[in-house]
Write a protein that holds these residues in place. Structure first.
Motif, mmCIF file in Angstrom:
data_model
loop_
_atom_site.group_PDB
_atom_site.id
_atom_site.type_symbol
_atom_site.label_atom_id
_atom_site.label_comp_id
_atom_site.label_asym_id
_atom_site.label_seq_id
_atom_site.Cartn_x
_atom_site.Cartn_y
_atom_site.Cartn_z
ATOM 1 N N TYR A 264 -3.776 2.636 7.792
ATOM 2 C CA TYR A 264 -4.106 2.026 6.502
ATOM 3 C C TYR A 264 -5.172 0.949 6.659
ATOM 4 N N ARG B 188 -7.931 1.653 -5.644
ATOM 5 C CA ARG B 188 -7.510 0.378 -6.215
ATOM 6 C C ARG B 188 -8.526 -0.711 -5.822
ATOM 7 N N ALA C 247 1.545 -3.600 -8.108
ATOM 8 C CA ALA C 247 1.806 -3.326 -6.693
ATOM 9 C C ALA C 247 3.000 -4.159 -6.218
ATOM 10 N N LYS D 286 -1.883 8.827 -0.837
ATOM 11 C CA LYS D 286 -1.730 7.375 -0.973
ATOM 12 C C LYS D 286 -2.992 6.645 -0.534
ATOM 13 N N VAL E 170 -5.023 3.921 -2.566
ATOM 14 C CA VAL E 170 -5.231 2.549 -2.072
ATOM 15 C C VAL E 170 -6.725 2.201 -2.106
ATOM 16 N N ILE F 218 2.484 2.778 -3.214
ATOM 17 C CA ILE F 218 1.600 3.195 -4.308
ATOM 18 C C ILE F 218 1.923 4.639 -4.710
ATOM 19 N N VAL G 218 -4.501 -6.529 -2.526
ATOM 20 C CA VAL G 218 -4.422 -5.285 -3.310
ATOM 21 C C VAL G 218 -5.775 -4.923 -3.918
ATOM 22 N N ASP H 211 0.821 -1.215 0.000
ATOM 23 C CA ASP H 211 0.000 0.000 0.000
ATOM 24 C C ASP H 211 0.854 1.265 0.000
ATOM 25 N N THR H 212 1.903 1.262 0.823
ATOM 26 C CA THR H 212 2.643 2.513 0.986
ATOM 27 C C THR H 212 3.525 2.819 -0.224
ATOM 28 N N ARG I 197 -8.519 0.520 4.524
ATOM 29 C CA ARG I 197 -8.757 -0.721 3.795
ATOM 30 C C ARG I 197 -10.095 -1.341 4.189
#
Lengths: 239, 186
Positions: free
Chosen positions: B81, B43, B121, B36, B40, A56, B151, A53-54, B85
């Protein structure tokens, strides 16, 4: 049902990858707090995959997004949401609680008022409940009504069709006091309204919390709510 | 907040500020990570507007739950994160993604784009990263399954369908892949 130590690393990985279904994820959320090995495995799995993730390419973000967040922030960090009967974990991964509970509570209060009006009308009943709780879902839609008679009997009327998988059941809970913690009133095995009896609990109080959760068939193995909350609401004294 | 010594420490400090009711803490997380985090989320949910909705909800949650972050439960970054997510995955599971892939053609097109993005990724990981190396050591199918889940936010069923495997087989391959990965990275 405790997660066996041998399964923890696999479950933690699958949880972090988002591969568990809703009920499994909710079980992890419930257990993570009391199970340090599980919490640790999840933290490790998270940090293991995090570079995906980081690394990206960041996108450009419009300042309007911050403004929208800023406008919605509650004044202080603690008043944001109603606490559930079951303490839910923060770092919890697939946590299903949303801030919608506040709106839900407001709708519940409105619904309670309407219901109280209905009660005045229904004076011909033979036995009167001591309290009535209108249970709503996260969106604030009325899902069920619990009438607690205080004589170890409660009636639960479902006002919507619940989707319950074959290996699950609906369980009704109340929180007589912080000290006692959540107590089961019984199971709704066939997804129908029911009269539940046999749980000797203190006399129900005004604003006592009632909720219905999705549990594995036979009821929660821990005696405390473990599954996702389907509906919840606060009691009003019938008068 | 200008003293950028170590990003993770900064984020932990920012979370502590949030917990004490200081909005600058949240603002600092936004300034450092929002670009970011939106990427994320996008995606996973495939649409920019939905991704922004995810990030918006996630930041409210970061604010209200910051006091529950504990350093012994992994990095502050991982915690932040994970919240994004999870919001993205919940939105997917609630079915919003289906709204935008209603047409078969569009779905096929988007799917192949997403497959490329998912593999990208992995390719983008730092050359000397352990994760990159260990993912590289897996069979193609296992690696693909794990990356599709993490991902792209795919379920077991979706992965099985795309890899043309029976569901049980896909599940056990992913499980074995995860085990190899843990062993490799230990």
């Amino acid at each position: 049902m405790k997660i066996g130590p041998a399964h923890i690393p696999t479950i933690a990985d699958e949880y972090v990858l988002g591969l568990l279904d809703e009920a499994e994820a909710a079980r992890i959320d419930a257990e993570i707090e009391s199970n340090a090995a599980l919490a640790d495995a999840i933290a490790k799995a998270r940090d293991r995959f995090l570079p995906l993730d980081t690394n990206i390419e960041p996108t450009s973000v419009s300042p309007a997004l911050w403004d929208a967040i800023d406008r919605q922030l509650p004044k202080n960090a603690d008043s944001a949401s109603i606490r559930s009967v079951s303490p839910r974990l923060p770092s919890a991964g697939n946590d299903n609680t949303r801030s919608g509970w506040r709106a839900a509570a407001i709708s519940a209060m409105a619904a309670s008022l309407i219901l109280a009006g209905g009660l005045i009308w229904s004076v011909t009943r033979t036995v009167e409940p001591l309290v009535v709780a209108v249970l709503v879902n996260e969106a604030g839609d009325v899902q069920a009504v619990v009438e607690d008679f205080g004589n170890d009997t409660a009636s639960v009327k479902l006002l919507t069709d619940f989707a319950v998988p074959a290996d699950k059941t609906m369980q009704v809970w109340t929180l007589p006091s912080r000290e006692m913690g959540p107590m089961s009133l019984g199971l709704l095995d066939d997804r129908h309204s029911a009269r539940l009896s046999g749980s000797a609990l203190p006399k129900p109080q005004d604003t006592q919390l009632y909720e219905i959760t999705l549990e594995q068939a036979g009821g929660s193995p821990t005696g405390r709510p473990t599954g996702p909350i389907l509906a919840k609401g606060f009691a009003k004294l019938a008068r | 907040m200008a003293l950028a010594t170590d990003q993770t420490t900064d984020l932990a400090i920012a979370l502590a500020a949030c917990a004490s009711g200081d909005r600058n803490g949240l603002r600092s997380i936004f300034d450092h990570e929002a670009g970011k985090l939106v990427a994320v989320a996008q995606r996973i949910v495939r649409r920019r507007d939905l991704a922004e909705e995810v990030v918006q909800e996630a930041f409210i949650r970061i604010w209200t739950h910051a006091h529950q972050y504990a350093p012994e439960r992994g990095s502050a970054r991982g915690w932040i994160y994970a919240i994004v997510r999870n919001r993205a995955l919940n939105m997917l599971r609630d079915g919003k993604r289906e709204d935008l892939v209603g047409e078969d053609r569009l779905e096929a097109l988007q799917d192949s784009e997403q497959q490329e993005e998912i593999m990208a990724a992995w390719h983008r990981l730092d050359r000397d990263s352990r994760l990159k190396e260990c993912l590289g050591g897996l069979d193609d199918t296992k690696r693909r399954g794990i990356l599709m889940a993490y991902v792209g936010g795919y379920t077991h069923g979706e992965i099985a369908g795309r890899l043309k495997l029976p569901l049980g087989t896909a599940k056990s391959w992913i499980r074995r892949g995860l085990l190899s990965l843990r062993e490799c990275m230990a």
